[in-house]
Design an enzyme around this catalytic site. Structure first.
Site, PDB file in Angstrom:
ATOM      1  N   ASP A   1      18.456  31.401 -15.901  1.00  0.00           N
ATOM      2  CA  ASP A   1      17.812  30.079 -15.958  1.00  0.00           C
ATOM      3  C   ASP A   1      16.981  29.763 -14.719  1.00  0.00           C
ATOM      4  O   ASP A   1      16.882  28.606 -14.293  1.00  0.00           O
ATOM      5  CB  ASP A   1      18.868  28.980 -16.187  1.00  0.00           C
ATOM      6  CG  ASP A   1      19.670  29.227 -17.446  1.00  0.00           C
ATOM      7  OD1 ASP A   1      19.091  29.753 -18.419  1.00  0.00           O
ATOM      8  OD2 ASP A   1      20.874  28.911 -17.464  1.00  0.00           O
TER       9      ASP A   1
ATOM     10  N   GLN B   1      18.535  36.829 -18.506  1.00  0.00           N
ATOM     11  CA  GLN B   1      19.626  36.555 -17.561  1.00  0.00           C
ATOM     12  C   GLN B   1      19.132  36.739 -16.113  1.00  0.00           C
ATOM     13  O   GLN B   1      17.945  36.640 -15.870  1.00  0.00           O
ATOM     14  CB  GLN B   1      20.856  37.422 -17.852  1.00  0.00           C
ATOM     15  CG  GLN B   1      21.577  37.079 -19.151  1.00  0.00           C
ATOM     16  CD  GLN B   1      20.939  37.655 -20.399  1.00  0.00           C
ATOM     17  OE1 GLN B   1      20.668  38.844 -20.466  1.00  0.00           O
ATOM     18  NE2 GLN B   1      20.715  36.837 -21.399  1.00  0.00           N
TER      19      GLN B   1
ATOM     20  N   LYS C   1      12.345  31.862 -15.911  1.00  0.00           N
ATOM     21  CA  LYS C   1      11.650  33.105 -16.277  1.00  0.00           C
ATOM     22  C   LYS C   1      10.610  32.868 -17.369  1.00  0.00           C
ATOM     23  O   LYS C   1       9.507  33.399 -17.293  1.00  0.00           O
ATOM     24  CB  LYS C   1      12.672  34.155 -16.765  1.00  0.00           C
ATOM     25  CG  LYS C   1      13.623  34.613 -15.666  1.00  0.00           C
ATOM     26  CD  LYS C   1      14.649  35.591 -16.196  1.00  0.00           C
ATOM     27  CE  LYS C   1      15.601  34.963 -17.186  1.00  0.00           C
ATOM     28  NZ  LYS C   1      16.509  33.950 -16.603  1.00  0.00           N
TER      29      LYS C   1
ATOM     30  N   GLY D   1      17.759  31.826 -23.046  1.00  0.00           N
ATOM     31  CA  GLY D   1      17.008  30.656 -23.497  1.00  0.00           C
ATOM     32  C   GLY D   1      15.878  30.461 -22.513  1.00  0.00           C
ATOM     33  O   GLY D   1      16.116  30.073 -21.373  1.00  0.00           O
ATOM     34  N   HIS D   2      14.670  30.808 -22.906  1.00  0.00           N
ATOM     35  CA  HIS D   2      13.517  30.771 -21.995  1.00  0.00           C
ATOM     36  C   HIS D   2      12.564  29.672 -22.441  1.00  0.00           C
ATOM     37  O   HIS D   2      12.063  29.701 -23.563  1.00  0.00           O
ATOM     38  CB  HIS D   2      12.806  32.137 -21.994  1.00  0.00           C
ATOM     39  CG  HIS D   2      13.668  33.245 -21.458  1.00  0.00           C
ATOM     40  ND1 HIS D   2      13.243  34.543 -21.351  1.00  0.00           N
ATOM     41  CD2 HIS D   2      14.935  33.231 -20.969  1.00  0.00           C
ATOM     42  CE1 HIS D   2      14.217  35.284 -20.828  1.00  0.00           C
ATOM     43  NE2 HIS D   2      15.255  34.514 -20.596  1.00  0.00           N
TER      44      HIS D   2
HETATM   45  P1  GDP Z   1      14.882  30.814 -17.952  1.00  0.00           P
HETATM   46  O1  GDP Z   1      16.079  31.115 -18.773  1.00  0.00           O
HETATM   47  O2  GDP Z   1      14.889  31.557 -16.656  1.00  0.00           O
HETATM   48  O3  GDP Z   1      13.587  31.021 -18.707  1.00  0.00           O
HETATM   49  O4  GDP Z   1      14.960  29.266 -17.577  1.00  0.00           O
HETATM   50  P2  GDP Z   1      15.302  28.065 -18.599  1.00  0.00           P
HETATM   51  O5  GDP Z   1      14.153  27.864 -19.509  1.00  0.00           O
HETATM   52  O6  GDP Z   1      16.640  28.267 -19.216  1.00  0.00           O
HETATM   53  O7  GDP Z   1      15.477  26.857 -17.591  1.00  0.00           O
HETATM   54  C1  GDP Z   1      14.444  26.465 -16.739  1.00  0.00           C
HETATM   55  C2  GDP Z   1      14.132  24.981 -16.971  1.00  0.00           C
HETATM   56  O8  GDP Z   1      13.386  24.497 -15.882  1.00  0.00           O
HETATM   57  C3  GDP Z   1      13.245  24.747 -18.192  1.00  0.00           C
HETATM   58  O9  GDP Z   1      13.558  23.468 -18.712  1.00  0.00           O
HETATM   59  C4  GDP Z   1      11.832  24.747 -17.609  1.00  0.00           C
HETATM   60  O10 GDP Z   1      10.900  24.004 -18.372  1.00  0.00           O
HETATM   61  C5  GDP Z   1      12.076  24.078 -16.282  1.00  0.00           C
HETATM   62  N1  GDP Z   1      11.180  24.484 -15.193  1.00  0.00           N
HETATM   63  C6  GDP Z   1      10.701  25.721 -14.889  1.00  0.00           C
HETATM   64  N2  GDP Z   1      10.006  25.673 -13.728  1.00  0.00           N
HETATM   65  C7  GDP Z   1      10.070  24.397 -13.296  1.00  0.00           C
HETATM   66  C8  GDP Z   1       9.602  23.732 -12.125  1.00  0.00           C
HETATM   67  O11 GDP Z   1       8.976  24.310 -11.245  1.00  0.00           O
HETATM   68  N3  GDP Z   1       9.906  22.407 -11.997  1.00  0.00           N
HETATM   69  C9  GDP Z   1      10.612  21.721 -12.946  1.00  0.00           C
HETATM   70  N4  GDP Z   1      10.865  20.436 -12.730  1.00  0.00           N
HETATM   71  N5  GDP Z   1      11.069  22.321 -14.056  1.00  0.00           N
HETATM   72  C10 GDP Z   1      10.819  23.643 -14.217  1.00  0.00           C
HETATM   73  P1  IMO Z   2      18.617  33.289 -19.512  1.00  0.00           P
HETATM   74  O1  IMO Z   2      17.842  34.503 -19.971  1.00  0.00           O
HETATM   75  C1  IMO Z   2      22.305  31.720 -17.892  1.00  0.00           C
HETATM   76  C2  IMO Z   2      25.963  33.864 -18.941  1.00  0.00           C
HETATM   77  C3  IMO Z   2      26.975  33.072 -19.729  1.00  0.00           C
HETATM   78  C4  IMO Z   2      28.261  33.689 -19.190  1.00  0.00           C
HETATM   79  C5  IMO Z   2      27.894  35.162 -19.072  1.00  0.00           C
HETATM   80  C6  IMO Z   2      28.309  36.007 -20.258  1.00  0.00           C
HETATM   81  O2  IMO Z   2      18.245  32.048 -20.236  1.00  0.00           O
HETATM   82  O3  IMO Z   2      18.577  33.168 -18.039  1.00  0.00           O
HETATM   83  P2  IMO Z   2      27.271  36.283 -22.680  1.00  0.00           P
HETATM   84  O4  IMO Z   2      27.082  35.302 -23.793  1.00  0.00           O
HETATM   85  O5  IMO Z   2      26.010  36.945 -22.217  1.00  0.00           O
HETATM   86  O6  IMO Z   2      28.347  37.298 -22.969  1.00  0.00           O
HETATM   87  O7  IMO Z   2      27.831  35.419 -21.450  1.00  0.00           O
HETATM   88  O8  IMO Z   2      26.482  35.196 -18.921  1.00  0.00           O
HETATM   89  N1  IMO Z   2      24.598  33.922 -19.518  1.00  0.00           N
HETATM   90  C7  IMO Z   2      23.579  33.206 -19.068  1.00  0.00           C
HETATM   91  N2  IMO Z   2      23.519  32.246 -18.121  1.00  0.00           N
HETATM   92  N3  IMO Z   2      21.188  32.112 -18.517  1.00  0.00           N
HETATM   93  C8  IMO Z   2      21.218  33.080 -19.445  1.00  0.00           C
HETATM   94  O9  IMO Z   2      20.114  33.594 -20.003  1.00  0.00           O
HETATM   95  C9  IMO Z   2      22.460  33.651 -19.790  1.00  0.00           C
HETATM   96  N4  IMO Z   2      22.867  34.605 -20.662  1.00  0.00           N
HETATM   97  C10 IMO Z   2      24.177  34.773 -20.471  1.00  0.00           C
HETATM   98  O10 IMO Z   2      26.879  31.702 -19.452  1.00  0.00           O
HETATM   99  O11 IMO Z   2      28.494  33.228 -17.889  1.00  0.00           O
HETATM  100 MG    MG Z   3      17.606  30.129 -19.753  1.00  0.00          MG
END
Ligand code: GDP
Ligand code: IMO
Ligand code: MG
Length: 429
Positions: A13, A225, A16, A40-41
């Site tokens: 998270d 991840q 990415k 979840g991207h």
């Molecule tokens: P990922 O799994 O690495 O793709 O990250 P996620 O999408 O799960 O979580 C990142 C969250 O932060 C999302 O809601 C993005 O829209 C938000 N986000 C990403 N970059 C920024 C930033 O620079 N500032 C803010 N405020 N939100 C951001």
């Molecule tokens: P993105 O790509 C954050 C974490 C779970 C748990 C561990 C094992 O959005 O960054 P799993 O279901 O993979 O067997 O869970 O890994 N986890 C993540 N945490 N972002 C993710 O994906 C994750 N994918 C798995 O919360 O700790």
């Molecule tokens: Mg994510």
């Protein structure tokens, strides 16, 4: 060397999806090589927010071809819902620009039930998985008894294979976890009926990638991840079941080792973790609420896949340095700098102690849970930085924070994200 790898440097998270969307401008191919719909991207483009779990985030750029590599585990039902959602949002996702490796393993509803039964049985020792069946699907892969996307193409044999797998899970759930019996025939038939719809997307993805690279096409790889969730090098057992470092690209996409132009380490300006496991710089109380947010903003720290509140803390520089080494990071993309605005003082963990003694060179990620963080304090800034577009637009304290990150990581910061929107970015030059 037309390969760029973009990977998370923390516990996932990091932003990415958002960074891959930016980098996709300069890519012909965008590929995922690990994980499944545990990811979840998020990508925000104008009024539309995409939440991608399986399909590479580069799909939103119409010029890209998107590949889902053999290192992934794919739930066909999630895949089909994602295709539907993307189509409804006007994104072209036909099987001329999106391909799923025939060697990627499949996740079935039985894998998900088993994941959930195993988590329940772990009780207080739970891992905090996403419940998406990731671990059980990779177990079957390693045990050489898994179902692969290519099996979908074998219409005659598919139902029998799925049936045998669901029967096995049913036995485990009943006998080992004392759960309720599964309706094996129903689950299998319903799965096969739907999974068959994925057939047009299934291809020899490795061959497509190799041929494209030989033709000089530019490949962007999108990790899922973060490095600290890597099965081997992360905070085991509180990890996911795949290779989450940049090194996973080659085996997970089916291409040979070759030079890579950039390895972009996506790093949130602070630390978060959504599942269980050690987190030395974790914060609680008011400070945690301040960093996490209350859910009022779309970017507040609540899981994209599960909606769980994320654990939050100060940036951990010791772990960042470790990840730069294990993932071969060449530059950092720092996200969410805007979230730190308004904090009088910021901290970065730069060392650990164990029983009052400095850990230093004896650092081992396996002992992380025993370490106490040692912090360095830096001045914060009050200004809203979400409109900054050049480094010089940032307050001196924000530049100082980024500079300190570069020193600790030993690599430059090439991109700074100051909000979720496409234009809210500073590209260092
Ligand atoms: P990922 O799994 O690495 O793709 O990250 P996620 O999408 O799960 O979580 C990142 C969250 O932060 C999302 O809601 C993005 O829209 C938000 N986000 C990403 N970059 C920024 C930033 O620079 N500032 C803010 N405020 N939100 C951001
Ligand atoms: P993105 O790509 C954050 C974490 C779970 C748990 C561990 C094992 O959005 O960054 P799993 O279901 O993979 O067997 O869970 O890994 N986890 C993540 N945490 N972002 C993710 O994906 C994750 N994918 C798995 O919360 O700790
Ligand atoms: Mg994510």
């Amino acid at each position: 060397m037309p390969i760029t790898i973009a990977v998370g440097t923390q516990w996932g998270d990091e932003g990415k999806g958002r960074v891959v969307d930016l980098l996709s401008d300069a890519a012909d191919l965008v590929a995922r090589f690990n994980g499944g719909d545990n990811a979840g991207h998020t990508v925000t483009v104008g009024q539309t927010t995409f939440k991608l779990h399986l399909v590479p985030s580069g799909i939103i750029h119409p010029q890209t071809v998107c590949l889902m590599g053999n290192g992934m585990v794919i739930n066909p039902l999630s895949f089909l819902s994602e295709i539907e959602a993307l189509t409804a949002a006007g994104v072209e996702v036909s099987p001329v620009r999106l391909f799923v490796s025939q060697a990627a393993h499949l996740i079935t509803p039985a894998h998900r039930l088993l994941d959930q039964a195993q988590e329940a049985a772990r009780g207080a020792g739970r891992l905090g998985t996403t419940g998406r069946g990731i671990g059980p699907a990779y177990v079957d892969k390693t045990a050489r008894s898994g179902l692969r996307a290519g099996d979908i193409l074998d219409q005659a044999g598919l139902l029998a294979k799925v049936n045998a797998h669901v029967e096995q899970v049913d036995c485990l759930i009943r006998q080992l976890y004392h759960g309720e019996a599964l309706d094996v025939a129903d689950i299998s038939a319903a799965f096969v009926k739907k999974a068959t719809r994925m057939a047009p997307y299934i291809a020899d993805v490795g061959a497509i990638a190799r041929k494209s690279l030989a033709a000089g096409k530019r490949l962007l790889a999108e990790g899922a991840q973060g490095a600290l969730l890597d099965l081997d090098l992360g905070t085991y057992p509180f990890v996911t079941s795949s290779c989450t470092t940049a090194t996973g690209l080659f085996g997970g996409l089916g291409i040979g080792i070759q030079p890579v132009q950039r390895v972009v380490g996506i790093t949130k300006a602070f630390q978060t973790r959504v599942g269980d496991g050690p987190f030395p710089s974790e914060l609680s109380g008011e400070m945690a609420v301040r960093l996490r947010g209350t859910g009022a903003n779309p970017w507040d720290e609540y899981g994209t896949t599960t909606g769980r509140p994320r654990r939050v803390g100060w940036l951990d520089g010791v772990l960042l340095r470790y990840v730069v080494e294990i993932s071969g990071i060449s530059e950092l993309a720092v996200t969410k700098l805007d979230v730190l605005s308004g904090m009088a003082t910021l901290k970065i963990c730069t060392a650990y102690t164990l029983d009052g003694r400095a850990v230093g060179g004896e650092f081992a990620v396996a002992r992380l849970g025993k370490y106490q963080p040692v912090y360095e304090e830096l001045p914060g800034w009050g200004e809203d930085v979400s409109r900054a577009r050049r480094m010089q637009d940032l307050p001196a304290a924000a530049r100082g924070y980024l500079h300190r990150l570069e020193e600790i990581a030993g690599v430059p910061v090439s991109l700074v994200s100051v909000g979720p929107e496409r234009e809210q970015v500073i590209r260092a030059s």
